[in-house]
Design an enzyme around this catalytic site. Structure first.
Site, PDB file in Angstrom:
ATOM      1  N   ASP A   6      12.918  -9.391 -23.295  1.00  0.00           N
ATOM      2  CA  ASP A   6      12.682 -10.837 -23.214  1.00  0.00           C
ATOM      3  C   ASP A   6      11.590 -11.380 -24.133  1.00  0.00           C
ATOM      4  OD1 ASP A   6      14.538 -10.480 -21.246  1.00  0.00           O
ATOM      5  OD2 ASP A   6      13.277 -11.139 -19.593  1.00  0.00           O
TER       6      ASP A   6
ATOM      7  N   LYS B  24      20.838 -11.456 -19.842  1.00  0.00           N
ATOM      8  CA  LYS B  24      20.681 -11.146 -18.420  1.00  0.00           C
ATOM      9  C   LYS B  24      20.326 -12.409 -17.640  1.00  0.00           C
ATOM     10  CE  LYS B  24      15.829  -9.507 -18.698  1.00  0.00           C
ATOM     11  NZ  LYS B  24      15.181 -10.405 -17.718  1.00  0.00           N
TER      12      LYS B  24
ATOM     13  N   CYS C  46       9.769  -9.004 -15.232  1.00  0.00           N
ATOM     14  CA  CYS C  46      10.998  -8.439 -15.805  1.00  0.00           C
ATOM     15  C   CYS C  46      10.840  -6.995 -16.243  1.00  0.00           C
ATOM     16  CB  CYS C  46      11.465  -9.308 -16.971  1.00  0.00           C
ATOM     17  SG  CYS C  46      11.963 -10.975 -16.456  1.00  0.00           S
TER      18      CYS C  46
END
Length: 224
Positions: free
Chosen positions: A29, A134, A167
């Site tokens: 990310d 995701k 995450c």
């Protein structure tokens, strides 16, 4: 072909793979929505400059994996245009007008295809590198990542990205439950809260690496 072992000086003890061809880099990310002003991270009241500081380190690790021809996977958190994959419990976070799906300075926040949802330019995936969209915090949730890693013959993950306690940690725990051996690069991950990062590193490597190992980027690069 003869296996080429890999050993990284790590905590709580060395991280070993019998064959480095089974090792992949997972970059989580590193998106503008989390690192740039005007994105979702800033909308939650965070200092995004903290996350920006790790970009050069992540880039060095990326370059090393590319030089050695090892697999690289980039995850990208986001949602469909109609937000059908974004539950209310997630949609309700953030300041009014700056929540997931709202229009911000970089387009609709955390929506696939919007400028803010893209990777920071310095860490853009190279041709052939796997990109895994995701909808959740963990990289294995509704993504098919497990099957893709199996197809690549990957059993060991070297992990970088943001944020450490959300995450990144979620993904490490998901990976551990699926049998992957994981190492988190200490200076290639970051949190908006330094105490959260410190606590996560301790939790990951506690009890004999119950979730995984940690090591600085220098140790990873030296081992490669």
């Amino acid at each position: 072909m003869t296996a080429r072992p890999l050993e990284i000086a790590a905590r709580p003890y060395p991280f070993r793979a019998a064959d480095r061809d089974a090792v992949a880099l997972l970059v989580i990310d590193m998106q503008r929505d989390f690192l740039d002003p005007g994105g979702f991270g800033a909308a939650l009241g965070n200092d995004v400059e903290r996350l920006q500081r790790i970009v050069p380190t992540v880039r060095r690790v990326l370059d090393a994996f590319r030089d050695h021809g090892l697999p690289i996977i980039h995850t990208k958190e986001g949602h469909r245009l109609d937000l059908s994959d974004c539950p209310p419990a997630k949609r309700g976070r953030g300041a009014p007008g700056m929540r997931i799906g709202d229009v911000g300075p970089m387009g609709r926040i955390l929506v696939f295809g919007e400028p803010g949802n893209d990777f920071v330019p310095e860490l853009a995936p190279a041709p052939g590198e796997l990109i895994v969209p995701k909808p959740g915090k963990g990289a294995f949730y509704r993504t098919g990542l497990d099957a893709r890693l199996a197809a690549l013959g990957v059993s060991h993950l070297i992990i970088a990205g943001v944020t450490t306690e959300v995450c990144v940690q979620t993904t490490m725990r998901e990976a551990n439950d699926r049998g992957y051996e994981c190492l988190l690069i200490e200076d290639a991950t970051e949190s908006y809260f330094p105490e959260f990062k410190a606590a996560t590193l301790e939790m990951v490597r506690a009890q004999g690496a119950i979730v995984g190992w940690t090591a600085p980027a220098a140790a990873v690069l030296e081992a490669l």
